[in-house]
Scaffold this active site. Structure first.
Site, PDB file in Angstrom:
ATOM      1  N   GLY B 147       0.822  -1.195   0.000  1.00 19.56           N
ATOM      2  CA  GLY B 147       0.000   0.000   0.000  1.00 19.56           C
ATOM      3  C   GLY B 147       0.861   1.252   0.000  1.00 19.56           C
ATOM      4  O   GLY B 147       2.057   1.211   0.290  1.00 19.56           O
ATOM      5  N   CYS B 148       0.242   2.372  -0.340  1.00 26.50           N
ATOM      6  CA  CYS B 148       0.998   3.615  -0.453  1.00 26.50           C
ATOM      7  C   CYS B 148       1.547   4.052   0.896  1.00 26.50           C
ATOM      8  O   CYS B 148       2.742   4.351   1.023  1.00 26.50           O
ATOM      9  CB  CYS B 148       0.136   4.705  -1.087  1.00 26.50           C
ATOM     10  N   PHE B 149       0.704   4.077   1.927  1.00 23.46           N
ATOM     11  CA  PHE B 149       1.189   4.489   3.253  1.00 23.46           C
ATOM     12  C   PHE B 149       2.220   3.504   3.804  1.00 23.46           C
ATOM     13  O   PHE B 149       3.260   3.922   4.312  1.00 23.46           O
ATOM     14  CB  PHE B 149       0.013   4.629   4.225  1.00 23.46           C
ATOM     15  N   THR B 151       4.304   1.700   2.250  1.00 20.77           N
ATOM     16  CA  THR B 151       5.583   1.890   1.569  1.00 20.77           C
ATOM     17  C   THR B 151       6.372   3.023   2.219  1.00 20.77           C
ATOM     18  O   THR B 151       7.557   2.877   2.564  1.00 20.77           O
ATOM     19  CB  THR B 151       5.348   2.202   0.079  1.00 20.77           C
ATOM     20  N   ALA B 152       5.707   4.178   2.376  1.00 21.94           N
ATOM     21  CA  ALA B 152       6.413   5.317   2.951  1.00 21.94           C
ATOM     22  C   ALA B 152       6.816   5.057   4.396  1.00 21.94           C
ATOM     23  O   ALA B 152       7.920   5.406   4.825  1.00 21.94           O
ATOM     24  CB  ALA B 152       5.534   6.562   2.863  1.00 21.94           C
TER      25      ALA B 152
END
Lengths: 344, 344, 344, 344
Positions: B147-149, B151-152
């Site tokens: 997921g995007c979050f 990953t960060a």
């Protein structure tokens, strides 16, 4: 009531002008500037065409002392020079800068990187967190109006800290602000092409509002420890949100804390505690003196999340200053501040 | 290499199309949709006028199985149905949805409020956090793209957690995202007039990326505890920032942690550790597969603040999917991903 | 004075609610909806927490007829049905939709692609361009409140057209609007990620406000010819600017035209003619009922450029409606409309 | 091929750096500045962390003359001084400023309010409107790269003017631009809080791109008359739209003009004529060298409306400069410019 605004050409100043020009108990509103003299206010701010015929005037201490209130909407470093000259006159003073907020001169020197105001001035200044310090404000001749971030953070924390419900030392305040907080002076960090479609963190662990928050927390709970406070620039003009995290000391539920907040602020017309499960966004207080707050406990982690939003130029600056003026003069706390949010 | 994109009309799909169309080792790129059939892609996305002459096609399982790679850029709930039909063919599968990321079906049911994928599928899926799981990715036939979050957040946390430098249970992840993460389907919460000049917090303690982050943290350190994870909508289109707070277990300095991060990511072309005292903003990775990270210790509080930024549609979705494809096929990790940030 | 708002859950409706709730001569303000019944208004619009305790009610014709004013803030197509039922009661009606503005039913059918209102209703409706039609407005029982673009364009053109100073047929109106004009209903064209950092032209030569502008121009000058009118979506929420070009018939100077405009609007408190060489921007009227206008002659081309700006939800909708109500009831034209622009 | 960029720290310069660093036929790309010397480029532009290790150097005429191409991305007033020193060396020069575009020194003095370049330099400069002047560009040693607005306007007008289809003197060019066109130097008019949620018109009848447009129109049709040209600031970073109005001399239909445009630009890879009824928005060319154009006749008025959009920093500056370089060196016109729009 006749008032003066020093620093009238900044964003805090023009917002004070708007609120005071429409205040039912304010008569003359005189505009001063430490850098301009004799220029038309409506030329500086063309949105005031036909609404303002005033000129901005240079500083005139004797005249200012005869007013009822002088608002100092100036950058840090100026009001510590100007306040001593004004004290002792008729005028009560409301300082919107950071110069008079920290009682300990050493804290000022550490965080503001400059010399602190005279201790006699500092001791006279009353911290103007309007919801939490009303008795002292009513008697004050000199108000240190709170910073924008401390206003949002302290209102969000007051019930929790006063009740000693969180672990000292666990507090994290993740703050987000629109660009107007940076003032009207152009700079690369407020240049449109550098800030639009962008999200920036700044002054990590170094923001000068940190000791202001900590000072007040310690007054509420002497065991309060240093907080982690970070600030982010959001690509919008107005609005502050603080998202605050803390470790609960006991097994409080969301419902209990919600009830605590409702009760704590039941007499505060500008604090709105949102229903459980609803969270405020900044646009919902745009153009008003409201501070909206939500609270939620996470049973998985034993931590609490508190969210508060304000319009940084109003509740975070000019609006709270007017609210303090109202308190000082025995007016209704909400006089001249009956605005609905502009939505959308 | 011939590839297919399912869910090609969403934002993740169109970003995959852009990257794959310009990838040096990709030949055919076939566009599928589970809802449209036979429509011109350039009519759906007029910015592709003259660049795309393709039509979007309905799902064709047999054909898809013969491709080299199938990307599933679909909402949660669809790929758990589609994956079992595709497995066993020639095509390797990269799923960008949340369906296959959580190994424990109960976690999926709790957070996604739906039935989990078949456990045989879940056990085959390799978590595609490209910087941290390369060996498994190279051998995988099925990738659960992060997921995007996560990953960060995970890239920001990996060195610290693997080295067990922070107190389990102290982690706070305050995440901020642009609106494109909400997809192309119109809704009130992505309506311009409701989001511009606004800052919103959402899914407090309830975001479905929470267990995905925790699952990986536990793989790195079995003592890892539940994290506090909150998400905010920023009035911008692209970009994610996570601001992460944790209590240090030892007296590490900023310099030591900075060196740890530099060293940890020395072989990772897409992770840029910023110099001490410099913090990344989202615009500085706009249009790229980079994840930029800064770290700072606060000696006053004993806590560490880590900041990471990504372009949510690239490193947080399509870009990392292509990076995983590169790894799976033995290509240079950076093939087709050599973009400079678009600035300003 | 007791009033009702039909269509209270739209952006025009909520702006009416804000203005009327703070209007010194308005008592009850009842909220109606043609689609909702019994829902809390503050749940629809959480910015009204603590400010509104009303529920939105279904249409109640008999009750509405007994009010003093009914505002119809509904989409085109609804008020032509509702108005005939309300006429003949005590209530005077102010319709903010486009249904009653065009006197010629054929024009309505051509541009709105639907059946026109009954001609008896059309003939009773008075066009509520407040600055230019005051005598008729004062006597009216039914007002067709002008469209947002026609308000900005017609106020900019009135002096020039009435004086027959421009070539019929040379007029170009290039209009730009913020997104709130599109209403609250989500759609792809008002989806944040499609509109932010974007500039779009729409309805080229086809906008339904075209005949509304032409109808009024012909009333002022029977020789008026069709105008070229185009509209653009600006990535902002509020504000309209029209940039208008026309060929001058005589050798007027900027100074002469400026004086004409000053004089024409000398009795109009909401029209501000800017000093020569200064041009208004939309933010300078944000949150107000002002229309700001500048004019400049270009001797090189013999053409004149006129610029006007309004807040589309106020002067272009709710504010002008309240202004019309004030005129109809013999109140000060500015009652309840004394707002300063919110700046910045 | 080795190239140099003077003015590398501006937005035009950094965009040139991005395009040239990824250009298949460019080797060294040396960064110069007329104000900085020896500073790290990645410190000026942190988005280039790990991508650029170059330092910005002071002007070094002898060295620059030995390069293959020197790009002058400097403000007006500088390249007229620098060009004479560079001419005669090996390097071909592409000037992105306005200094060398106007052949008539008097026009420069009137519109730029400064002394014009030497006439010998002016006569050597070839106007680099890449789609329309290819033969001269290929032979040129000195290119005057067109302004951003003239590029968008002239490409939209070329077929119509060359075919003499519009009334000389009827042309209105209503232009809209994002803020990046104003450069990186902070100023009040590019300050975020003054520009966000705002729409501004500026330099009415006074923009220095006016004579540049007229000069080219006259070359295409000697009867061309002065045009009305106005510019607006849109609250976005990148993108220009021109909306152009003209009176048709004959009864052309939309279909006929559409076919004319398709045919005129059939060999131009960067001009995309949109299907009838579809209009481009700026985001659809974001990050690319495309100019997208639509055209529509209004039979009611006998006028035509043409819409064109570009990315002002690419097709309006750096991209067209690289396109000119490609033409000058016999490369594919599209070399190094194969970018898809970043969408959304």
């Amino acid at each position: 009531m006749n008032v003066g605004i020093v620093g009238s050409t900044g964003y805090g100043g023009v917002e004070l002008h708007r609120l005071l020009s429409n205040h039912p108990f304010v008569g003359d509103c005189i505009l001063y500037s430490s850098t301009l003299n004799g220029v038309s206010y409506a030329e500086q701010y063309p949105h005031l065409t036909d609404l303002s015929t005033e000129s901005v005037r240079g500083i005139q201490v004797d005249e200012m002392k005869e007013l009822d209130v002088v608002f100092l909407a100036v950058p840090a470093g100026i009001s510590k020079e100007m306040t001593p000259k004004l004290l002792g006159g008729k005028a009560r003073i409301i300082d919107l800068s950071g110069d008079l907020r920290l009682k300990d001169p050493k804290e000022y020197e550490d965080w503001y990187k400059g010399e602190a105001a005279d201790t006699s001035v500092l001791s006279e200044a009353v911290y103007g967190l309007a919801e939490c310090n009303q008795e002292a404000i009513k008697e004050a001749s000199l108000i240190a109006n709170p910073g924008c971030f401390p206003t949002a953070a302290l209102l969000a924390l007051a019930p929790l800290i006063q009740q000693k419900l969180v672990q000292p030392g666990s507090l994290i305040i993740d703050a987000k602000t629109g660009l107007s907080g940076a003032g009207r002076k152009p700079s690369l960090s407020s240049h449109f092409s550098e800030t639009q479609e962008n999200l920036r963190i700044y002054k990590v662990h170094e923001h000068q509002h940190t000791p202001e928050i900590e000072q007040q927390l310690k007054l509420w709970n002497p065991e309060a420890a240093p907080v982690t406070f970070t600030t982010h620039l959001i690509p919008m003009t107005r609005g502050i949100m603080t998202t605050i995290y803390g470790e609960l000391l006991t097994d409080q539920t969301t419902e209990e804390l919600h009830e605590l907040y409702r009760s704590f602020y039941s007499g505060s017309p500008f604090v709105r505690i949102r229903p459980i499960g609803q969270y405020p966004c900044t646009k919902e207080v745009f153009g008003t003196n409201f501070c909206d707050i939500s609270i939620k406990v996470d049973p998985r982690t034993g931590k609490v999340t508190i969210v508060s939003v304000i319009d940084n130029l109003i509740k975070g600056a000019a609006g709270q200053a007017v609210q303090n003026m109202n308190l000082m003069f025995g007016l209704e706390e909400t006089s001249g501040l009956h605005y609905y949010p502009i939505y959308p």
